[in-house]
Scaffold this active site. Structure first.
Site, PDB file in Angstrom:
ATOM      1  N   GLY A   1       0.801  -1.002   0.140  1.00 37.75           N
ATOM      2  CA  GLY A   1       0.237  -0.011  -0.134  1.00 37.75           C
ATOM      3  C   GLY A   1       0.929   1.214   0.104  1.00 37.75           C
ATOM      4  O   GLY A   1       0.389   2.077  -0.826  1.00 37.75           O
ATOM      5  N   ASP A   2       2.082   0.632   0.489  1.00 37.56           N
ATOM      6  CA  ASP A   2       2.784   2.678   0.619  1.00 37.56           C
ATOM      7  C   ASP A   2       3.058   2.539  -0.618  1.00 37.56           C
ATOM      8  O   ASP A   2       3.686   3.405  -1.039  1.00 37.56           O
ATOM      9  CB  ASP A   2       4.068   1.879   1.875  1.00 37.56           C
ATOM     10  N   SER A   3       3.521   1.601  -1.067  1.00 36.93           N
ATOM     11  CA  SER A   3       4.581   1.750  -2.604  1.00 36.93           C
ATOM     12  C   SER A   3       3.484   1.920  -4.214  1.00 36.93           C
ATOM     13  O   SER A   3       3.991   3.491  -4.819  1.00 36.93           O
ATOM     14  CB  SER A   3       4.892   0.181  -2.920  1.00 36.93           C
TER      15      SER A   3
END
Length: 460
Positions: free
Chosen positions: A256-258
């Site tokens: 999700g951060d990516s």
């Protein structure tokens, strides 16, 4: 660009289990190696730097060994840190893993709300940013009054990755990027829930995203759907579904951060929203693929032609509680653009039924010189594709009759997704049984008409 949010110290301890503890029914992990890395907003900042551009991280760090370790790791990754003071200990997440599998996660430090004042340099960075990613991990940083006020005044595009324990995004963000579970929880809070709880998975995600987009006054909401990619609710009523390429295995922690980092970098570069989401799905998939643990799944077996074949597929899938996906078209001179759309559609459910225009239907739509390939051959070619489970031929100018019989959960069309996107003609019909019409990205530069024109030119 600037990343704002809660940073954690992630520590992965890897080892092997060869015995049980003598005084408790618990495995004993013999540590072989340990890896420390930035987590939370720190990971998003590192990934954003990797995807391109100068990155500033506005976060909170405690004056302890964990804070010092994070500062060193972030600096080594090319991230410039503007830190607010934090009372207590730096938050840590420790994962104990045996043979690559997580046995236990230990969370410690980082009491929520223990954040001091924002330095002037951090507020200035927000004023000068080309794009801002808010990576909220629910620990209170984005509630800090000066930071929140600065985010509300920002002229750069703001992408907000929310957390159920965090505050709502400031009004007017360019994009919010919740995952499916967050959409259900956030959209149902403060509403009856009826509009976000019923229907297929795609319909539930769409209803929740539209509710959050309205409530937050956001330009768009992209729902991340794990291995199935992302769903974008933008200007029109029909969502864009961007499937991920098939990945079997891999560590999804940080995906999700990516996604959030990649989409912010793309928007900072002036990319259109739909293209930015497509790029972010590719980057998040590549991030997960980098830790693959097993090979990709086997190719599905080819499908059949006709209503009997489709009926067998529907019965089998529905008996197992699966999702039926359908798409349609002429598919005259099958090309790579068609295949890309079909593969993307198949990844949205448990089977794919293609509704194929008959020769008479194609002539009515395209003119007397079409189709170039007859319906029998077109159907056989489609059925031979591994992503197609069944093909049904219809004579009408629209697939309304065959869709009423199939009653799929998802109806897919390939196409562009711009600010003037209109609702798909089949969308109203799909709603009668709780289905959802969606778009998937179309492969540019491929069209049957272009192929026919080129063939005729070459024959001269």
């Amino acid at each position: 660009m600037v990343v704002v949010g809660d940073t954690l110290l992630d520590r992965d301890v890897d080892g092997a289990v060869e015995r049980l503890c003598p005084d408790a029914p618990a495995p004993v992990l013999n540590e072989r190696s340990a890896l420390e890395r930035p987590g939370g907003a720190g990971l998003a900042a590192v990934l954003a730097a990797r995807y391109g551009g100068d990155v500033v991280l506005v976060t909170a760090l405690a004056d302890d060994a964990g804070g010092a370790c994070l500062s060193e790791l972030l600096s080594a990754a090319g991230v410039k840190v503007y830190a607010l003071p934090m009372r207590g200990a730096t938050p840590e997440k420790v994962r104990l893993r045996a043979d690559g599998r997580v046995m236990l996660r230990l969370d410690r430090g980082g009491a929520p709300g223990a954040v001091g004042e924002a330095p002037d340099a951090a507020l200035a960075a927000l004023r000068d940013a080309t794009a801002i990613l808010v990576s909220d991990y629910g620990r209170g940083l984005v509630r800090q009054p000066d930071l929140r006020a600065a985010l509300g005044r920002a002229s750069a595009p703001v992408v907000w990755d929310p957390h159920p324990r965090g505050p709502a995004p400031v009004p007017g963000v360019r994009l919010a990027t919740p995952n499916e579970a967050e959409v259900r929880r956030l959209a149902s809070a403060g509403s009856s829930g009826s509009e976000v709880d019923g229907g297929s998975r795609i319909a539930v995600a769409t209803a929740g995203a539209q509710e959050l987009r309205r409530r937050w006054r956001a330009g768009a909401v992209a729902v991340t759907m794990g291995a199935d990619g992302a769903l974008l609710c933008h200007a029109g009523p029909t969502p864009l579904v961007v499937p991920a390429s098939v990945v079997d295995g891999g560590d999804a922690c940080g995906a999700g951060d990516s996604f959030a980092a990649a989409v912010t970098v793309a928007l900072a570069g002036g990319e259109l929203m739909s293209r930015a989401v497509e790029q972010a799905v590719r980057d998040a998939t590549a991030y997960v693929s980098s830790s693959l643990l097993s090979s990709s799944s086997p190719r599905p077996s080819p499908g059949g032609v006709g209503r009997d074949a489709a009926g067998e597929v529907l019965s089998r899938v529905r008996a197992a509680g699966g999702q039926v996906v359908a798409t349609g078209g002429c598919f005259d001179l099958l090309h790579a653009g068609h295949v890309a759309t079909l593969e993307a559609a198949r990844r949205l459910g448990d089977c794919l039924v293609v509704c194929l225009n008959s020769d008479a239907s194609v002539r009515g739509l395209k003119g007397p010189e079409r189709p170039v390939v007859g319906e029998a051959d077109r159907a056989r070619l489609l059925a031979a594709l591994g992503c197609v489970d069944a093909v049904v031929v219809f004579d009408e100018s629209t697939p309304e009759a065959v869709l009423t019989w199939l009653r799929p959960d998802v109806w897919v069309k390939g196409g562009d997704y711009g600010s003037d996107a209109a609702e798909l003609p089949e969308a109203d019909l799909m709603r009668r049984w709780g289905g959802q019409a969606v778009l998937v990205p179309y492969l540019d530069g491929r069209s049957t008409s272009t192929m026919i024109a080129a063939a005729r030119e070459g024959a001269r």
